[in-house]
Design an enzyme around this catalytic site. Sequence first.
Site, short mmCIF file in Angstrom:
data_model
loop_
_atom_site.label_atom_id
_atom_site.label_comp_id
_atom_site.label_asym_id
_atom_site.label_seq_id
_atom_site.Cartn_x
_atom_site.Cartn_y
_atom_site.Cartn_z
CG ASP A 1 -0.38 -0.54 2.46
OD1 ASP A 1 0.83 -0.85 2.50
OD2 ASP A 1 -1.12 -0.65 3.46
CD GLU B 1 -3.49 4.28 6.86
OE1 GLU B 1 -4.48 4.12 7.61
OE2 GLU B 1 -2.36 3.83 7.13
#
Length: 381
Positions: free
Chosen positions: A72, A131
């Site tokens: 990520d 997130e």
Amino acid sequence: MTPIDLKQVRRDLHRIPELALHETQTHQYLKQLVMQWQQPWVTIREIPELPTALLVRVAGTDPQRTIGYRADIDALPITEATGLPFASEHAGLMHACGHDMHMTVGLGILAYFTQHQPKDNLIFFFQPAEEADYGGKRAYDLGVFTDEWRPDEFYGLHDHPGLPTGQIATRQGTLFAGTTEIHVTFTGKGGHAAYPHEAVDAVVAGAMFVNQVQTIVSRNVDPVRGGVVTLGAFHAGTVSNVIAETAHLDGTIRAFRQQDIEMMQQRVRDIVAGVALATGVTADLQLIQGGYMPVENDDTTTALFMTYMTQATDVDFSEIAPAMTGEDFGFLLQKFPGTMFWLGVGDPTHALHNAGLSPDEAALQPGVDAMVGYLNWRMMQ
């Protein structure tokens, strides 16, 4: 081992944190770096509908399967307080969850296989929006992982500041919790503090909701399994002598099993409806799970992963208890068998999402070496 300066890459990425779906500078950095390692067996792919994502396919010499690896790439709206010479150059933003470490390890693994063509096909997914805005689900819903881009199994790591530098840790079953955002607004009727009978007090409704949700875990969740309902924000009113017309609250639901999450979601709906009925307010409730499913490690891939990591003489490995941490890799593990694991980064004084988090860069090479070793071993199985 790899044509990459891991520490320099990590520092470059640490300087340019960007929020979910806005990782344009990060995307460009990743793409330019990978293009330097171009080989006939390496294909770079971009996604117009998800423009900050980057995929790289490494074709195998004699493929029996396609193995995916995810890293990520987004950051958090946190003002950095590390004092590092390579601190964030983007005001109010920071890689406070270690995604700069995640990307660097992923790049290190990729760099190795651009120089040493693997037996099996490999797919590297540099994913935006972990997130917030669940980038993994977005990519899946766009049909990214189909045909030659479909992994037979998927792997990914998360850094752990509380574990020794370079240690690998995972477990069978659920590693991380699934999560759901709570957003609720109660709307009543504002009025003078001296005439409460002529108003409908949203603060009272909000306070009743706060108290009632505390019973969800204590009275509805099996205590052996556990769960969390936390309300982190409560905004209402302007001055002391005016009855507030609206109250807005934000929070989170977390649990290790999807069935518990869904039960807790329903209890929140029931409580909101009950508060509205009891106090006379109207209520607007949003429950958003998106792609934040429980991270459930696959039995087969995790057994293989743990077997290798336990037997490898150059790997520090430990089994670990599950955590209430949320991760949208859980969605991809609902679609493809795979394993998520921790990489220890040796900063026990700072938690994830802390402005002072400073992972030990000495964890980078052990993380790369452990995963390169595992993938080479896995391809021979």
